[in-house]
Write an enzyme that holds these catalytic residues in place. Structure first.
Site, PDB file in Angstrom:
ATOM      1  N   GLY A  57    -107.190 -59.338   6.539  1.00 33.57           N
ATOM      2  CA  GLY A  57    -107.829 -60.406   5.786  1.00 33.57           C
ATOM      3  C   GLY A  57    -106.840 -61.277   5.031  1.00 33.57           C
ATOM      4  O   GLY A  57    -106.972 -62.505   4.987  1.00 33.57           O
ATOM      5  N   THR A  58    -105.835 -60.657   4.439  1.00 36.31           N
ATOM      6  CA  THR A  58    -104.855 -61.426   3.665  1.00 36.31           C
ATOM      7  C   THR A  58    -104.151 -62.443   4.562  1.00 36.31           C
ATOM      8  O   THR A  58    -103.973 -63.605   4.187  1.00 36.31           O
ATOM      9  CB  THR A  58    -103.818 -60.467   3.032  1.00 36.31           C
ATOM     10  N   ASN A 144    -115.765 -59.508  -3.927  1.00 35.35           N
ATOM     11  CA  ASN A 144    -115.398 -58.099  -3.767  1.00 35.35           C
ATOM     12  C   ASN A 144    -115.585 -57.290  -5.042  1.00 35.35           C
ATOM     13  O   ASN A 144    -115.781 -56.090  -4.992  1.00 35.35           O
ATOM     14  CB  ASN A 144    -113.946 -57.984  -3.292  1.00 35.35           C
ATOM     15  N   GLN A 172    -115.988 -59.473   2.603  1.00 33.44           N
ATOM     16  CA  GLN A 172    -116.992 -58.553   2.059  1.00 33.44           C
ATOM     17  C   GLN A 172    -118.362 -58.752   2.698  1.00 33.44           C
ATOM     18  O   GLN A 172    -119.264 -57.937   2.482  1.00 33.44           O
ATOM     19  CB  GLN A 172    -117.106 -58.749   0.543  1.00 33.44           C
ATOM     20  N   GLY A 193    -110.969 -55.740   9.303  1.00 33.14           N
ATOM     21  CA  GLY A 193    -111.450 -54.507   9.925  1.00 33.14           C
ATOM     22  C   GLY A 193    -111.856 -53.414   8.956  1.00 33.14           C
ATOM     23  O   GLY A 193    -112.911 -52.803   9.091  1.00 33.14           O
ATOM     24  N   HIS A 194    -111.010 -53.170   7.935  1.00 28.25           N
ATOM     25  CA  HIS A 194    -111.254 -51.961   7.139  1.00 28.25           C
ATOM     26  C   HIS A 194    -112.409 -52.094   6.161  1.00 28.25           C
ATOM     27  O   HIS A 194    -112.734 -51.129   5.471  1.00 28.25           O
ATOM     28  CB  HIS A 194    -109.966 -51.501   6.437  1.00 28.25           C
ATOM     29  N   THR A 230     -97.310 -59.972  19.007  1.00 26.72           N
ATOM     30  CA  THR A 230     -98.026 -59.208  20.032  1.00 26.72           C
ATOM     31  C   THR A 230     -99.381 -58.757  19.495  1.00 26.72           C
ATOM     32  O   THR A 230     -99.463 -58.186  18.408  1.00 26.72           O
ATOM     33  CB  THR A 230     -97.197 -57.967  20.433  1.00 26.72           C
ATOM     34  N   CYS A 330    -103.233 -54.141 -13.068  1.00 28.63           N
ATOM     35  CA  CYS A 330    -102.481 -53.594 -14.190  1.00 28.63           C
ATOM     36  C   CYS A 330    -101.122 -54.276 -14.182  1.00 28.63           C
ATOM     37  O   CYS A 330    -100.399 -54.210 -13.196  1.00 28.63           O
ATOM     38  CB  CYS A 330    -102.328 -52.091 -13.975  1.00 28.63           C
TER      39      CYS A 330
HETATM   40  N1  PLP Z   1    -110.553 -60.880   0.675  1.00 28.03           N
HETATM   41  C1  PLP Z   1    -111.410 -60.038   0.083  1.00 28.03           C
HETATM   42  C2  PLP Z   1    -112.659 -60.578  -0.514  1.00 28.03           C
HETATM   43  C3  PLP Z   1    -111.145 -58.659   0.046  1.00 28.03           C
HETATM   44  O1  PLP Z   1    -111.998 -57.826  -0.548  1.00 28.03           O
HETATM   45  C4  PLP Z   1    -109.949 -58.184   0.652  1.00 28.03           C
HETATM   46  C5  PLP Z   1    -109.596 -56.753   0.613  1.00 28.03           C
HETATM   47  O2  PLP Z   1    -109.769 -56.076  -0.363  1.00 28.03           O
HETATM   48  C6  PLP Z   1    -109.092 -59.110   1.257  1.00 28.03           C
HETATM   49  C7  PLP Z   1    -109.429 -60.441   1.253  1.00 28.03           C
HETATM   50  C8  PLP Z   1    -107.813 -58.690   1.901  1.00 28.03           C
HETATM   51  O3  PLP Z   1    -108.043 -58.129   3.169  1.00 28.03           O
HETATM   52  P1  PLP Z   1    -106.958 -57.154   3.831  1.00 28.03           P
HETATM   53  O4  PLP Z   1    -106.943 -55.920   2.985  1.00 28.03           O
HETATM   54  O5  PLP Z   1    -107.481 -56.914   5.214  1.00 28.03           O
HETATM   55  O6  PLP Z   1    -105.659 -57.869   3.845  1.00 28.03           O
END
Ligand code: PLP
Length: 390
Positions: A57-58, A144, A172, A193-194, A230, A330
């Site tokens: 996601g990042t 999130n 989310q 994915g996670h 890849t 933190c």
């Molecule tokens: N965006 C949101 C709203 C998330 O909750 C998260 C993960 O916690 C991310 C982006 C980042 O995704 P990833 O952990 O797959 O890089």
């Protein structure tokens, strides 16, 4: 991970083959990737060619925010404004802040109401004044930390009036709420994915073919040259199987998880004085029964407990086998209040005693009972320790 996704991943990992290679094993791997892409497109109501696989996601958020900005400013150097909601994940906030510092972008944090919902009037006013100089809007589908579902179709409708593309971080939402990329009108959308029963380290940016995207990663030209590297065949397969299972189970799971969430919130409010639910109040028409109109993620409960530190609560619960999070960062050993709660107007001292509980496929009534039986004593002990000095 969903057991079916895990099994699919292991099966593909046993085979050799780079999907960019021309030999037989390479072509077989490519088939797995392309079939996965087709299936992902079908599950999200997108075209297969719109699915750009990433390492999570990042990465997809970075590609969207930077890639759209660079493309828009290249076409029209006046378009330097980046509008993001004040409650975005750092995967959107930080690339935007980086663009401000490194590329001279003007970043505007759009305000939200007390429940964390985007103030559409503020977006409208911002676009009315600066629409012609705005490069993109990025508003998350669901938050999130506090589970707020955003009015994505309204955001898209407003931004498109000014010719401004919209990205949504739907990390989310995908797998937890009904999501149709085509009906949303979005130009780009991130998922990971996670968060839906798949592996960590794989995700995608779903992006319209006519959306200009300057790549962040340069190299072998994979993923229509937008994301070199890849392609991870096993992860792509597992992501697809996980999403397929999540969507098949979604209608029943959403009702079940919303029930667990509501039981936890009601129990915490009854058992602990000063327990306050943050984010939207579920219920009424019933989030669980009207998923299309859900105001809150079914599996998210976020509470604050005034007079203590979220970190103290977290560690005390952890020692009783309960895994939850504070949602705040933190810094230098001193807990900071979450930017999401502060944007909702929560008092900074109250915001420090925050706890986020997330429910998923393996969560049960017994888990909620365990939290509720531990919570009163844990809060009492954390309050006795008091808030850390700032
Ligand atoms: N965006 C949101 C709203 C998330 O909750 C998260 C993960 O916690 C991310 C982006 C980042 O995704 P990833 O952990 O797959 O890089």
């Amino acid at each position: 991970m969903h057991p079916d996704a895990l099994e699919a991943m292991v099966e593909v990992l046993r085979r050799t083959g780079n999907p960019s290679s021309l030999h037989g094993p390479g072509r077989a791997a490519r088939r797995v990737v392309e079939e996965s892409r087709e299936q992902l497109g079908a599950l999200l109501d997108a075209r297969p060619s719109e699915v750009v696989l990433t390492g999570g996601g990042t990465e997809a958020d970075n590609l969207a925010v930077k890639g759209i900005f660079w493309s828009r400013t290249a076409q029209d150097p006046a378009r330097r404004r980046v509008l993001v909601s004040a409650v975005e994940h750092h995967a959107v906030l930080d690339p935007a802040a980086w663009l401000a510092e490194a590329e001279g972008a003007e970043v505007v944090l759009l305000p939200v109401d007390a429940a964390g919902r985007l103030r559409l009037d503020a977006l409208e006013a911002e676009l009315a004044e600066h629409g012609a100089t705005t490069a993109l809007v990025s508003v998350m589908w669901a938050n999130n930390e506090i589970g707020t579902v955003q009015p994505i179709t309204e955001v898209v409708e407003l931004a498109h009036r000014y010719g401004v593309p919209v990205h949504a971080d739907a990390v989310q939402a995908v797998g937890h709420l009904p999501v149709s990329f085509a009906s949303s009108g979005l130009d780009a959308m991130t998922f990971s994915g996670h968060k839906l029963g798949g592996p960590v380290g794989v995700g995608a940016l779903v992006a319209r073919r006519d959306l200009g995207l300057v790549p962040v990663l340069h190299g072998g030209g994979q993923e229509r040259s937008v994301r070199s590297g890849t392609v991870d065949t096993a992860a792509a397969r597992a992501l697809t199987v996980a999403l397929d299972r999540a969507l098949a189970e979604l209608p029943a799971e959403a009702v079940r998880l919303a029930g667990l969430r509501d039981a936890l919130v009601a129990g915490a409010r009854a058992a602990v004085e000063g327990a306050v639910l943050r984010g939207p109040e579920p219920g009424g028409s019933g989030d669980a029964h009207d998923l299309d109109g859900a105001v809150r993620l079914p599996g998210n409960a976020h509470l604050t407990f005034a007079g203590c530190e979220g970190d103290s609560l977290l560690y005390l619960l952890d020692s009783r086998g309960i895994a939850c999070s504070t949602g705040s960062a933190c810094q230098a050993g001193v807990p900071q209040a979450s930017h999401v709660l502060l944007a909702c107007g929560v008092d900074p001292d109250e915001a420090r005693g925050a706890l986020r509980f997330s429910f998923g496929r393996t969560s049960t009534d017994a888990d909620v009972a365990a939290v509720l039986s531990a919570l009163p004593e844990v809060v009492e002990r954390a309050r006795a320790a008091g808030p850390a000095s700032r």
